[in-house]
Design a protein around this motif. Structure first.
Motif, PDB file in Angstrom:
ATOM      1  N   LEU A  69       0.817  -1.203   0.000  1.00 24.01           N
ATOM      2  CA  LEU A  69       0.000   0.000   0.000  1.00 24.01           C
ATOM      3  C   LEU A  69       0.856   1.261   0.000  1.00 24.01           C
ATOM      4  O   LEU A  69       2.013   1.246   0.435  1.00 24.01           O
ATOM      5  N   SER A  70       0.267   2.337  -0.455  1.00 25.75           N
ATOM      6  CA  SER A  70       0.921   3.644  -0.444  1.00 25.75           C
ATOM      7  C   SER A  70       1.030   4.156   0.987  1.00 25.75           C
ATOM      8  O   SER A  70       0.018   4.301   1.689  1.00 25.75           O
ATOM      9  N   ARG A  71       2.270   4.424   1.425  1.00 21.71           N
ATOM     10  CA  ARG A  71       2.466   4.963   2.773  1.00 21.71           C
ATOM     11  C   ARG A  71       1.749   6.305   2.927  1.00 21.71           C
ATOM     12  O   ARG A  71       1.182   6.596   3.989  1.00 21.71           O
ATOM     13  N   THR A  72       1.765   7.097   1.860  1.00 20.88           N
ATOM     14  CA  THR A  72       1.117   8.410   1.911  1.00 20.88           C
ATOM     15  C   THR A  72      -0.383   8.264   2.126  1.00 20.88           C
ATOM     16  O   THR A  72      -0.981   8.962   2.965  1.00 20.88           O
ATOM     17  N   ASP A  73      -1.006   7.344   1.392  1.00 20.58           N
ATOM     18  CA  ASP A  73      -2.454   7.141   1.536  1.00 20.58           C
ATOM     19  C   ASP A  73      -2.806   6.592   2.913  1.00 20.58           C
ATOM     20  O   ASP A  73      -3.806   6.999   3.520  1.00 20.58           O
ATOM     21  N   VAL A  74      -2.014   5.645   3.415  1.00 21.09           N
ATOM     22  CA  VAL A  74      -2.303   5.074   4.728  1.00 21.09           C
ATOM     23  C   VAL A  74      -2.164   6.142   5.814  1.00 21.09           C
ATOM     24  O   VAL A  74      -3.013   6.252   6.709  1.00 21.09           O
ATOM     25  N   MET A  75      -1.111   6.963   5.725  1.00 23.23           N
ATOM     26  CA  MET A  75      -0.938   8.021   6.719  1.00 23.23           C
ATOM     27  C   MET A  75      -2.074   9.042   6.631  1.00 23.23           C
ATOM     28  O   MET A  75      -2.577   9.513   7.663  1.00 23.23           O
ATOM     29  N   SER A  76      -2.511   9.375   5.414  1.00 19.07           N
ATOM     30  CA  SER A  76      -3.631  10.297   5.263  1.00 19.07           C
ATOM     31  C   SER A  76      -4.891   9.718   5.903  1.00 19.07           C
ATOM     32  O   SER A  76      -5.656  10.437   6.560  1.00 19.07           O
ATOM     33  N   SER A  77      -5.106   8.411   5.729  1.00 20.08           N
ATOM     34  CA  SER A  77      -6.261   7.762   6.336  1.00 20.08           C
ATOM     35  C   SER A  77      -6.178   7.821   7.863  1.00 20.08           C
ATOM     36  O   SER A  77      -7.183   8.103   8.537  1.00 20.08           O
ATOM     37  N   ILE A  78      -5.001   7.563   8.402  1.00 19.23           N
ATOM     38  CA  ILE A  78      -4.825   7.636   9.856  1.00 19.23           C
ATOM     39  C   ILE A  78      -5.109   9.049  10.354  1.00 19.23           C
ATOM     40  O   ILE A  78      -5.835   9.253  11.345  1.00 19.23           O
ATOM     41  N   ARG A  79      -4.567  10.055   9.679  1.00 22.00           N
ATOM     42  CA  ARG A  79      -4.792  11.440  10.070  1.00 22.00           C
ATOM     43  C   ARG A  79      -6.271  11.816   9.942  1.00 22.00           C
ATOM     44  O   ARG A  79      -6.824  12.495  10.813  1.00 22.00           O
ATOM     45  N   ASN A  80      -6.906  11.363   8.876  1.00 14.14           N
ATOM     46  CA  ASN A  80      -8.338  11.634   8.716  1.00 14.14           C
ATOM     47  C   ASN A  80      -9.137  11.063   9.878  1.00 14.14           C
ATOM     48  O   ASN A  80     -10.033  11.718  10.426  1.00 14.14           O
ATOM     49  N   ASN A  81      -8.828   9.813  10.254  1.00 12.79           N
ATOM     50  CA  ASN A  81      -9.599   9.131  11.295  1.00 12.79           C
ATOM     51  C   ASN A  81      -9.273   9.625  12.703  1.00 12.79           C
ATOM     52  O   ASN A  81     -10.061   9.411  13.623  1.00 12.79           O
ATOM     53  N   LEU A  82      -8.131  10.263  12.854  1.00 10.12           N
ATOM     54  CA  LEU A  82      -7.802  10.906  14.133  1.00 10.12           C
ATOM     55  C   LEU A  82      -8.344  12.327  14.200  1.00 10.12           C
ATOM     56  O   LEU A  82      -8.211  12.992  15.234  1.00 10.12           O
ATOM     57  N   GLY A  83      -8.939  12.806  13.111  1.00  9.22           N
ATOM     58  CA  GLY A  83      -9.488  14.153  13.078  1.00  9.22           C
ATOM     59  C   GLY A  83      -8.443  15.239  12.985  1.00  9.22           C
ATOM     60  O   GLY A  83      -8.689  16.379  13.397  1.00  9.22           O
ATOM     61  N   LEU A  84      -7.264  14.919  12.438  1.00  8.14           N
ATOM     62  CA  LEU A  84      -6.166  15.883  12.381  1.00  8.14           C
ATOM     63  C   LEU A  84      -6.193  16.722  11.107  1.00  8.14           C
ATOM     64  O   LEU A  84      -5.471  17.718  11.021  1.00  8.14           O
ATOM     65  N   ASN A  85      -6.985  16.311  10.126  1.00  6.99           N
ATOM     66  CA  ASN A  85      -7.093  17.084   8.887  1.00  6.99           C
ATOM     67  C   ASN A  85      -8.400  17.876   8.910  1.00  6.99           C
ATOM     68  O   ASN A  85      -9.486  17.275   8.972  1.00  6.99           O
ATOM     69  N   PRO A  86      -8.334  19.217   8.908  1.00  9.39           N
ATOM     70  CA  PRO A  86      -9.561  20.027   8.921  1.00  9.39           C
ATOM     71  C   PRO A  86     -10.519  19.617   7.809  1.00  9.39           C
ATOM     72  O   PRO A  86     -11.732  19.556   8.001  1.00  9.39           O
ATOM     73  N   GLY A  98      -9.157   1.801   4.349  1.00  9.64           N
ATOM     74  CA  GLY A  98      -9.712   0.831   5.276  1.00  9.64           C
ATOM     75  C   GLY A  98      -8.756   0.417   6.375  1.00  9.64           C
ATOM     76  O   GLY A  98      -9.118   0.394   7.549  1.00  9.64           O
ATOM     77  N   ILE A  99      -7.510   0.089   6.002  1.00  9.64           N
ATOM     78  CA  ILE A  99      -6.554  -0.369   7.017  1.00  9.64           C
ATOM     79  C   ILE A  99      -6.190   0.763   7.961  1.00  9.64           C
ATOM     80  O   ILE A  99      -6.001   0.548   9.163  1.00  9.64           O
ATOM     81  N   GLY A 100      -6.120   2.006   7.463  1.00 10.37           N
ATOM     82  CA  GLY A 100      -5.849   3.144   8.334  1.00 10.37           C
ATOM     83  C   GLY A 100      -6.957   3.346   9.341  1.00 10.37           C
ATOM     84  O   GLY A 100      -6.704   3.564  10.533  1.00 10.37           O
ATOM     85  N   ALA A 101      -8.208   3.252   8.873  1.00 12.71           N
ATOM     86  CA  ALA A 101      -9.350   3.387   9.773  1.00 12.71           C
ATOM     87  C   ALA A 101      -9.370   2.270  10.811  1.00 12.71           C
ATOM     88  O   ALA A 101      -9.690   2.489  11.990  1.00 12.71           O
ATOM     89  N   LEU A 102      -9.014   1.061  10.391  1.00 10.35           N
ATOM     90  CA  LEU A 102      -8.970  -0.078  11.313  1.00 10.35           C
ATOM     91  C   LEU A 102      -7.944   0.152  12.412  1.00 10.35           C
ATOM     92  O   LEU A 102      -8.224  -0.066  13.604  1.00 10.35           O
ATOM     93  N   MET A 103      -6.742   0.609  12.045  1.00  9.53           N
ATOM     94  CA  MET A 103      -5.696   0.837  13.042  1.00  9.53           C
ATOM     95  C   MET A 103      -6.144   1.829  14.104  1.00  9.53           C
ATOM     96  O   MET A 103      -5.903   1.635  15.301  1.00  9.53           O
ATOM     97  N   VAL A 104      -6.805   2.897  13.674  1.00  9.86           N
ATOM     98  CA  VAL A 104      -7.255   3.918  14.629  1.00  9.86           C
ATOM     99  C   VAL A 104      -8.347   3.361  15.532  1.00  9.86           C
ATOM    100  O   VAL A 104      -8.331   3.559  16.749  1.00  9.86           O
ATOM    101  N   ASP A 105      -9.288   2.613  14.958  1.00  6.15           N
ATOM    102  CA  ASP A 105     -10.397   2.100  15.763  1.00  6.15           C
ATOM    103  C   ASP A 105      -9.931   1.051  16.768  1.00  6.15           C
ATOM    104  O   ASP A 105     -10.453   0.994  17.892  1.00  6.15           O
ATOM    105  N   VAL A 106      -8.962   0.237  16.391  1.00  9.59           N
ATOM    106  CA  VAL A 106      -8.433  -0.761  17.336  1.00  9.59           C
ATOM    107  C   VAL A 106      -7.907  -0.070  18.584  1.00  9.59           C
ATOM    108  O   VAL A 106      -8.136  -0.530  19.716  1.00  9.59           O
ATOM    109  N   ARG A 107      -7.216   1.049  18.412  1.00 13.74           N
ATOM    110  CA  ARG A 107      -6.666   1.772  19.553  1.00 13.74           C
ATOM    111  C   ARG A 107      -7.747   2.515  20.339  1.00 13.74           C
ATOM    112  O   ARG A 107      -7.725   2.552  21.570  1.00 13.74           O
TER     113      ARG A 107
END
Length: 367
Positions: A69-86, A98-107
């Motif tokens: 997977l694209s590291r950039t896309d996964v990091m963007s997904s993580i930031r989106n799901n943490l609410g860090l991107n306005p 999907g995997i970025g959202a999963l990582m955030v929800d697990v935590r």
């Protein structure tokens, strides 16, 4: 060959813990040191470290299953799901979303009981973009669920899971076990590594989904560790597994041949300790970065800072091949003369340490 779920004592796992006390102790020490180091960082750096660990877990868990997977896309997904991107950043790869959202929800949900609904939600996040997969539902059908490797016609069968018709009942029993072994549960397992080891092996042995069982099982192992420790775990199991997948699959296959799982517990304990040591290296690297920028940022121009950030993004393992004049020019679009002057200045300031000579000279960061 009979598998663990076919044996009369399934799923009453048994294990011996002789000689594992040093691992429990070292894991506790490493965990304490990681938390102490993390608490010494400013909040922004703590968050960056957390995101890097989630990114690593997401990328490596997918790589184990052959998805890159694209590291950039996964990091963007993580930031989106943490609410860090306005404004949520758009993603070109929905697998990364999907995997970025999963990582955030697990935590975020580590304290909560594990339920069928939560597993279906995670599986939907993970597999909704995969064609031909019934995302968010147990597997069905009469075909046996096999874990295989090798070319078509020369496959090796590593494991055959229970028939699909048994999955709902097996998963009901699994969720009862998981929640009753949680802190303050009727069958509490207080050692986080033992509980996570069994949680992962037990889940993988049922193999309840059509696809994605490995990634789901590793997410469950992280939840078990975090829940039992009472805080979100700061490590990436998948990074350590990916470093030697053969050992992981061999240990898992052996663990699925019997319900006496002492070798699997030992393997998982060593895996968890290695993962915690890797996490400590990342936290230490983050601390070094912070001190590095505090020391040098007012002495460096925008070109030099851009190159250094690029090198630091490579993580503790470093920038492959070091920095060269050619790479410097490619990153900054500077002329050869400007690149040469910048590299000389960075060396004089002891930001860079030169290696080699002549055309083979390259530079490493002097952290």
């Amino acid at each position: 060959m009979m598998y663990n779920w076919e044996l009369p004592d399934w799923p009453n796992f048994k294990y011996q813990l002789q000689n594992l006390e040093p691992i429990w102790y070292e894991f506790a020490v490493e965990t304490g040191e990681v938390n102490g180091m993390l608490n010494a960082l400013p909040n922004t750096m703590q968050q960056e470290t957390l995101m890097q660990l989630m990114l690593t877990e997401a990328i490596k868990s997918s790589e184990i299953e052959g998805e890159y997977l694209s590291r950039t896309d996964v990091m963007s997904s993580i930031r989106n799901n943490l609410g860090l991107n306005p404004v949520p950043e758009p993603l070109s790869d929905q697998r990364a979303a999907g995997i970025g959202a999963l990582m955030v929800d697990v935590r975020k949900t580590y304290k909560l009981p594990l339920t069928t609904d939560k597993l279906m939600e995670w599986h939907q996040l993970l597999m909704s973009s995969s064609k031909g997969i019934n995302a968010g539902s147990w597997r069905k059908g009469l075909e046996p669920m096999q874990v295989i490797s090798g070319r078509i016609g020369k496959e090796t069968i590593h494991f055959v899971a229970p028939p699909s018709e048994r999955v709902p009942a097996e998963m009901d029993a699994y969720l009862d076990w998981f929640n009753h072994t949680a802190p303050d549960g009727a069958m509490e397992i207080s050692n986080p590594i033992i509980r996570a080891a069994i949680a992962h092996l037990y889940f993988e042995s049922i193999h309840p989904f059509e696809d994605g069982n490995g990634r789901m099982g590793r997410a469950i192992a992280e939840k078990a560790l975090s829940q039992t420790m009472g805080r979100p775990v700061m490590l990436s199991l998948s990074r350590t597994i990916a470093a030697n997948k053969t050992i992981y699959y061999d240990a898992l296959a052996l663990g699925q041949q019997s319900n006496e799982i002492s070798p699997w517990i030992k393997y998982f304990a060593e895996l968890s300790l290695d993962a915690q040591k890797q996490a400590k290296m990342l936290v230490d690297f983050t601390l070094q970065k912070m001190l590095f920028f505090d020391r040098f940022k007012i002495q460096l121009n925008d070109r030099q800072l851009k190159v250094i950030r690029k090198m630091l993004d490579a993580g503790p393992a470093g920038f492959e091949g070091g920095m060269t004049a050619k790479k410097y020019i490619a990153i900054t679009k500077a002329s050869k003369a400007t690149a040469t002057r910048d590299l000389q200045l960075l060396t004089e300031l002891k930001v860079f340490s030169p290696r080699g000579a002549g055309r083979n000279i390259h530079y490493t960061l002097n952290l």
